[in-house]
Write a protein that holds these residues in place. Structure first.
Motif, short mmCIF file in Angstrom:
data_model
loop_
_atom_site.label_atom_id
_atom_site.label_comp_id
_atom_site.label_asym_id
_atom_site.label_seq_id
_atom_site.Cartn_x
_atom_site.Cartn_y
_atom_site.Cartn_z
N UNK A 16 -5.69 7.05 8.96
CA UNK A 16 -5.21 8.08 8.05
C UNK A 16 -4.49 7.43 6.87
N UNK A 17 -4.59 8.04 5.69
CA UNK A 17 -3.85 7.58 4.52
C UNK A 17 -2.39 7.99 4.70
N UNK A 18 -1.53 7.02 5.03
CA UNK A 18 -0.12 7.32 5.27
C UNK A 18 0.72 7.22 4.00
N UNK A 19 0.11 6.86 2.88
CA UNK A 19 0.85 6.80 1.62
C UNK A 19 1.46 8.15 1.28
N UNK A 20 0.78 9.22 1.60
CA UNK A 20 1.28 10.56 1.29
C UNK A 20 2.58 10.88 2.02
N UNK A 21 2.83 10.25 3.17
CA UNK A 21 4.08 10.52 3.89
C UNK A 21 5.28 9.91 3.19
N UNK A 36 5.47 9.09 -0.57
CA UNK A 36 5.70 9.55 -1.93
C UNK A 36 4.79 10.70 -2.34
N UNK A 37 3.93 11.14 -1.46
CA UNK A 37 3.07 12.27 -1.77
C UNK A 37 1.87 11.95 -2.63
N UNK A 38 1.60 10.68 -2.89
CA UNK A 38 0.44 10.35 -3.70
C UNK A 38 0.44 8.92 -4.17
#
Length: 182
Positions: free
Chosen positions: A117-122, A124-126
């Motif tokens: 899963x793309x955890x970058x969103x957790x 900074x949201x993007x």
């Protein structure tokens, strides 16, 4: 007339595909099993240099109780960090998570449900823009072995020229079709 329209459509599609084609690189930029343990101090970050632009740069390592893995990386101008993928990890304890921090924003996405899963969103949201960034992983107890984080960068570009060519060709074809029916 149909052959001219078909030719225009083919040229537009070819132009679009040609303008969006870019070579993607993938590499392991740090492997604790090969290069040694990443720094464990809160204030020391091992500089890993520039991430592949565009492409995927992987960091492979392990965490022990009260261990921190700290590093920094650079995103070149014209590119952005578009994803951090938790590609793999294994644990020997039941808490099933570890913590991460990106540029001071902390989250605990290290759990089995986040593999792939793309955890970058957790954090900074993007996407994250060009510059030097810091990253830290840690666990309070247990052992995290064989984690792999894939840092994915992509070009920050306006709509490719091929899209404009395709769009203008399509508008021209619609205009020609309307003129013929009128």
């Amino acid at each position: 007339m149909k052959s001219h329209i078909l030719g225009a459509v083919c040229v537009s599609i070819f132009s679009f595909l040609l303008s969006t084609n870019s070579q993607v690189h993938a590499s392991v930029i740090y492997d604790e099993g090969v290069s040694g343990d990443l720094p464990n101090s809160f204030n020391i970050y091992l500089p890993l240099g520039s991430l592949a632009s565009p492409g995927t740069s992987s960091v492979v390592g392990s965490l022990h109780p009260h261990d921190h893995d700290n590093f920094s990386f650079v995103i070149d101008p014209g590119f952005e960090l578009s994803a951090i993928i938790l590609a793999d990890w294994q644990t020997t304890f039941t808490a099933n998570f570890f913590n991460m921090s990106l540029d001071g924003a902390t989250s605990n996405p290290g759990n089995p449900s986040n593999i792939g899963v793309n955890i970058l969103n957790t954090f900074l949201g993007g996407p994250v823009g060009a510059g030097t960034h810091t990253f830290r992983l840690w666990t309070a107890s247990g052992v995290i072995s064989n984690y792999q984080l894939d840092f994915v960068t992509s070009a920050v570009v306006p709509v490719p020229a091929g899209v404009w060519l395709f769009g203008s060709g399509l508008i021209g074809l619609i205009g020609i079709a309307r003129r013929k029916t009128a």
